[in-house]
Design a protein around this motif. Structure first.
Motif, mmCIF file in Angstrom:
data_model
loop_
_atom_site.group_PDB
_atom_site.id
_atom_site.type_symbol
_atom_site.label_atom_id
_atom_site.label_comp_id
_atom_site.label_asym_id
_atom_site.label_seq_id
_atom_site.Cartn_x
_atom_site.Cartn_y
_atom_site.Cartn_z
ATOM 1 N N LYS A 139 -5.271 42.265 -8.408
ATOM 2 C CA LYS A 139 -4.802 43.451 -7.566
ATOM 3 C C LYS A 139 -4.051 43.476 -8.399
ATOM 4 C CE LYS A 139 -3.333 42.635 -3.347
ATOM 5 N NZ LYS A 139 -4.108 43.325 -2.398
ATOM 6 N N SER A 140 -3.336 45.143 -7.651
ATOM 7 C CA SER A 140 -2.476 45.749 -8.068
ATOM 8 C C SER A 140 -1.952 46.689 -6.895
ATOM 9 C CB SER A 140 -2.454 46.546 -9.810
ATOM 10 O OG SER A 140 -1.267 46.923 -9.677
ATOM 11 N N GLY A 141 0.065 45.904 -6.015
ATOM 12 C CA GLY A 141 -0.424 46.540 -5.573
ATOM 13 C C GLY A 141 -1.081 46.551 -3.700
ATOM 14 N N ASP A 142 -1.499 47.764 -3.553
ATOM 15 C CA ASP A 142 -3.176 47.665 -2.659
ATOM 16 C C ASP A 142 -4.075 47.957 -2.821
ATOM 17 O OD1 ASP A 142 -1.219 47.644 -0.200
ATOM 18 O OD2 ASP A 142 -0.631 49.671 -0.005
ATOM 19 N N ALA A 143 -4.510 47.901 -4.282
ATOM 20 C CA ALA A 143 -6.010 48.599 -4.938
ATOM 21 C C ALA A 143 -6.302 47.246 -5.553
ATOM 22 C CB ALA A 143 -5.694 49.456 -5.690
ATOM 23 N N SER A 144 -7.331 46.982 -5.450
ATOM 24 C CA SER A 144 -7.994 45.783 -6.326
ATOM 25 C C SER A 144 -8.961 45.688 -6.784
ATOM 26 C CB SER A 144 -8.566 44.153 -4.958
ATOM 27 O OG SER A 144 -8.907 45.124 -4.165
ATOM 28 N N GLY A 145 -9.790 45.230 -7.612
ATOM 29 C CA GLY A 145 -10.942 45.323 -8.186
ATOM 30 C C GLY A 145 -11.812 43.629 -8.528
ATOM 31 N N GLU A 146 -13.143 43.756 -9.405
ATOM 32 C CA GLU A 146 -13.585 42.793 -9.427
ATOM 33 C C GLU A 146 -14.413 42.860 -10.890
ATOM 34 O OE1 GLU A 146 -17.301 41.185 -7.057
ATOM 35 O OE2 GLU A 146 -15.569 40.931 -5.979
ATOM 36 N N GLY A 147 -14.382 41.144 -11.081
ATOM 37 C CA GLY A 147 -15.455 41.641 -12.075
ATOM 38 C C GLY A 147 -16.114 40.023 -12.149
ATOM 39 N N GLN A 148 -17.150 39.711 -13.688
ATOM 40 C CA GLN A 148 -17.999 38.604 -13.868
ATOM 41 C C GLN A 148 -17.850 37.909 -14.540
ATOM 42 O OE1 GLN A 148 -21.889 38.921 -12.901
ATOM 43 N NE2 GLN A 148 -22.346 36.775 -12.887
ATOM 44 N N LEU A 149 -18.125 36.861 -14.892
ATOM 45 C CA LEU A 149 -17.471 36.082 -15.554
ATOM 46 C C LEU A 149 -18.224 35.020 -16.257
ATOM 47 C CD1 LEU A 149 -15.677 34.901 -18.644
ATOM 48 C CD2 LEU A 149 -14.593 33.589 -16.532
ATOM 49 N N ILE A 150 -19.200 34.614 -17.237
ATOM 50 C CA ILE A 150 -19.784 33.250 -17.288
ATOM 51 C C ILE A 150 -19.629 32.503 -18.137
ATOM 52 C CG2 ILE A 150 -21.801 32.282 -18.211
ATOM 53 C CD1 ILE A 150 -22.464 34.651 -15.574
ATOM 54 N N VAL A 151 -19.054 31.497 -17.641
ATOM 55 C CA VAL A 151 -18.149 30.241 -18.752
ATOM 56 C C VAL A 151 -20.005 29.473 -19.327
ATOM 57 C CG1 VAL A 151 -16.212 28.104 -19.078
ATOM 58 C CG2 VAL A 151 -16.637 31.107 -17.421
ATOM 59 N N THR A 152 -20.094 29.526 -20.608
ATOM 60 C CA THR A 152 -21.219 28.629 -21.427
ATOM 61 C C THR A 152 -20.483 27.753 -21.989
ATOM 62 O OG1 THR A 152 -23.158 29.090 -21.597
ATOM 63 C CG2 THR A 152 -21.462 30.680 -22.834
ATOM 64 N N VAL A 153 -21.708 27.505 -22.536
ATOM 65 C CA VAL A 153 -21.722 26.198 -23.408
ATOM 66 C C VAL A 153 -20.863 26.841 -24.800
ATOM 67 C CG1 VAL A 153 -23.175 25.267 -22.644
ATOM 68 C CG2 VAL A 153 -24.255 26.484 -24.307
ATOM 69 N N GLN A 154 -21.430 26.051 -25.962
ATOM 70 C CA GLN A 154 -20.430 27.102 -27.598
ATOM 71 C C GLN A 154 -21.283 27.705 -27.904
ATOM 72 O OE1 GLN A 154 -20.939 23.266 -25.939
ATOM 73 N NE2 GLN A 154 -19.424 21.600 -26.749
ATOM 74 N N ARG A 155 -21.134 27.258 -28.627
ATOM 75 C CA ARG A 155 -21.788 29.037 -30.125
ATOM 76 C C ARG A 155 -21.578 28.050 -31.341
ATOM 77 N NH1 ARG A 155 -19.452 33.185 -29.965
ATOM 78 N NH2 ARG A 155 -20.496 34.243 -28.833
ATOM 79 N N TRP A 156 -22.797 27.316 -31.396
ATOM 80 C CA TRP A 156 -22.687 26.072 -32.601
ATOM 81 C C TRP A 156 -22.275 27.081 -34.002
ATOM 82 C CZ3 TRP A 156 -20.185 21.714 -31.678
ATOM 83 C CH2 TRP A 156 -20.705 21.543 -30.455
ATOM 84 N N ASN A 157 -23.733 28.314 -34.142
ATOM 85 C CA ASN A 157 -23.480 28.885 -35.347
ATOM 86 C C ASN A 157 -23.000 30.054 -34.895
ATOM 87 O OD1 ASN A 157 -24.873 29.879 -37.571
ATOM 88 N ND2 ASN A 157 -26.292 30.417 -37.323
ATOM 89 N N ASP A 158 -22.084 30.587 -35.769
ATOM 90 C CA ASP A 158 -20.237 31.639 -35.663
ATOM 91 C C ASP A 158 -20.548 32.359 -37.074
ATOM 92 O OD1 ASP A 158 -19.212 32.953 -33.985
ATOM 93 O OD2 ASP A 158 -17.679 32.069 -34.213
ATOM 94 N N PRO A 159 -21.584 33.264 -37.406
ATOM 95 C CA PRO A 159 -21.063 33.340 -38.431
ATOM 96 C C PRO A 159 -20.475 34.553 -38.702
ATOM 97 C CG PRO A 159 -23.880 34.142 -37.768
ATOM 98 C CD PRO A 159 -22.903 33.427 -36.872
ATOM 99 N N PRO A 160 -20.054 34.782 -40.137
ATOM 100 C CA PRO A 160 -19.065 36.406 -39.972
ATOM 101 C C PRO A 160 -19.992 37.721 -38.950
ATOM 102 C CG PRO A 160 -18.861 35.291 -42.434
ATOM 103 C CD PRO A 160 -20.064 34.689 -41.210
ATOM 104 N N ILE A 161 -20.988 37.679 -38.882
ATOM 105 C CA ILE A 161 -21.653 38.938 -38.921
ATOM 106 C C ILE A 161 -22.388 38.189 -37.622
ATOM 107 C CG2 ILE A 161 -22.855 40.737 -38.607
ATOM 108 C CD1 ILE A 161 -22.269 41.318 -41.441
ATOM 109 N N ARG A 162 -22.470 38.118 -36.130
ATOM 110 C CA ARG A 162 -23.157 37.253 -35.473
ATOM 111 C C ARG A 162 -24.587 37.941 -34.953
ATOM 112 N NH1 ARG A 162 -17.547 36.848 -31.660
ATOM 113 N NH2 ARG A 162 -17.794 34.787 -32.532
#
Length: 520
Positions: free
Chosen positions: A497-520
């Protein structure tokens, strides 16, 4: 030497790609023969099987060498490994134009959504990014052997989803290999030209613009020095709010243009994955926290001493009715002219370009172009007295729980509130809307749907910083307070929210990434 633990080598990439070379380094071809010819046969020219018909980024070659250590018991000192990565990336790398469209995966930009076409989507991108495929170049025979490698290394893949319902190996042989050989061939005009081209120099002075996760827009200067790699980097960073932080660190350059630096800014460790332009005049990419690569910002620089050029303007948005100083970051600048919604001229030349004092009148709205000497940056600054609509960027993001004694840390998510004016049609959310830029906002989260509300995702999934737009997920592991003691995953609305304007997005909170190489 100590064996690497499988899984998380992404955090090591910044260290391994910046190792000093041996004090009495041998030439790369000799090192390659001494360390790799035990398994890879040499032809009449001395070129080694498999290796000789591949080209990769420095991260790609690092992953290959680390795999040799993990799965095949290869013993290699860190300095020798660094020298091998340098040699292979320099002699069998990717030309700037070949890597350009896929730099997002090297820069570890979060929340990029790929849309690969069939059959690569089903055959390759179901396990890793499509960019990982595109950042390799192989002969047709080598692409075919790459299929054999997948079958041998992961024999269960034909029983996994998107493989067991089709003739996976036949499709791979008859459709995928020819397609890969056509799209990503080993021999290209771009690489032949780049091999012959004069390579730009990283040493010297640079001025830059960027943003820091908790401090916002910033600018500064870097000095790169040294006769051998890694080069030394020093400098200063200034935030739009007036903070001044010292910068120091080390830099390696691969393939003549791939800039990889580990820096300390203030007391915080950062990593840079950038590309030097072919003419050596500019630098662009992403800078992010070394410990949390999801938190970072774009980085753009121009080399001091070249033709007049503008890297950017800090701040890039100004509320109307307030006086302030705008820093035009660039080289070869003199008197500055602002044209558009705000007309002004003058300014003071400094070490970062030129600073201009401005006082946009109340009610001023519009974009402003900046000109100095022979350099122009169109619509580089916006002044606003009102915001018609607000968008959350990214509109969709992923965060990951972590910690709790496990090896995978939390992966936070960061959001920006971007203001817009209605276009000529007077309606928000249409094609003619005019982007203002990032504006201050207050942040919160809410359940995305009824299921998220019933599971109390807002309570358990993590916390949103109300002023920074940074969401920090909760700890990983079973939570006895939740149904079935499930973990702290969640599906959230992100509200700005900024002044009278508002916006909305989506966030997924999920589990760990166990394999995380330099290039995914």
């Amino acid at each position: 030497m100590k064996r690497l633990r499988k899984g998380h080598i992404a955090g090591l990439a910044g260290v391994l790609l910046l190792m000093s070379t041996p004090a009495q380094a041998q030439d790369g071809a000799t090192l390659l023969a001494e360390n790799c010819s035990g398994c890879h046969a040499a032809d009449d020219s001395g070129a080694l099987s498999r290796i000789k018909h591949q080209r990769k980024t420095p991260e790609g070659w690092l992953m290959t060498i680390v795999r040799m250590r993990l799965f095949h018991g290869m013993e290699l000192e860190p300095g020798v490994q660094s020298e091998l990565v340098h040699y292979l990336a320099d002699t069998q790398g990717l030309a700037p134009s070949e890597a350009e469209d896929f730099r997002y995966i090297l820069e570890r930009r979060p929340n990029v959504v790929e849309a690969p076409e069939a059959p690569l989507a089903e055959m390759c991108a179901r396990c890793h990014s499509a960019a990982r495929v595109a950042l390799q170049r192989r002969t047709k025979d080598e692409w075919n052997m790459h299929i054999d490698f997948h079958v041998g290394q992961w024999p269960t893949l034909e029983y996994q989803a998107l493989a067991r319902d089709r003739e996976w190996l036949k499709i791979a042989r008859e459709e995928v290999v020819p397609l890969l050989a056509e799209k990503y061939p080993f021999e290209t005009d771009a690489w032949t030209a780049w091999e012959k081209a004069d390579k730009p120099s990283a040493t010297g002075s640079w001025v830059f613009t960027t943003s820091l996760p908790a401090k916002g827009e910033a600018y500064g200067a870097l000095e790169v020095s040294g006769d051998t790699q890694p080069y030394s980097v020093s400098g200063t960073l200034k935030t739009a709010s007036g903070d001044e932080l010292a910068v120091s660190g080390k830099l390696n350059v691969y393939t003549g243009y791939e800039w990889r630096a580990n820096l300390t800014i203030g007391d915080t460790a950062y990593r840079q994955v950038l590309a030097i332009s072919e003419d050596g005049a500019s630098l662009s990419g992403r800078q992010f926290l070394h410990a949390e690569d999801s938190l970072g910002g774009a980085f753009k620089a121009v080399k001091v001493g070249g033709k007049p050029a503008i890297a950017g303007v800090v701040p890039s948005t100004l509320p109307a009715g307030a006086s302030g100083t705008v820093q035009v970051v660039g080289t070869g600048l003199g008197s500055v002219a602002l044209t558009g919604a705000l007309d002004a001229s003058g300014g003071t030349v400094n070490a970062y370009g030129a600073a201009v004092d401005v006082s946009p009148a109340a009610g001023t709205d519009g974009a402003i172009s900046v000109t100095s000497s022979d350099a122009t940056a169109d619509d580089a600054l916006a002044v606003y007295s009102h915001i018609d609509s607000l968008k959350v960027e990214p509109a969709f993001a992923v965060a990951r729980v972590g910690g709790g004694g496990g090896s995978a840390g939390k992966v936070p998510a960061r959001f920006d509130a971007v203001g817009y004016w209605n276009g000529a049609d007077g309606q928000p959310g249409t094609d003619d809307d005019v982007r203002i830029g990032v504006v201050p906002a207050s942040w919160s989260v809410a359940p995305f749907n009824e299921e998220a509300e019933a599971l109390k995702d807002v309570e358990f999934a993590g916390k949103m910083d109300e002023s920074l737009g940074i969401f920090m997920p909760a700890v990983a592991g079973p939570n006895p307070k939740r149904p079935f003691s499930t973990n702290n995953a969640g599906n959230l609305k992100v509200l700005a929210k900024s002044g009278d304007a508002s916006g909305e997005g989506q966030l997924i909170v999920t589990v760990q990434r166990w394999n995380d190489p330099p290039i995914r």
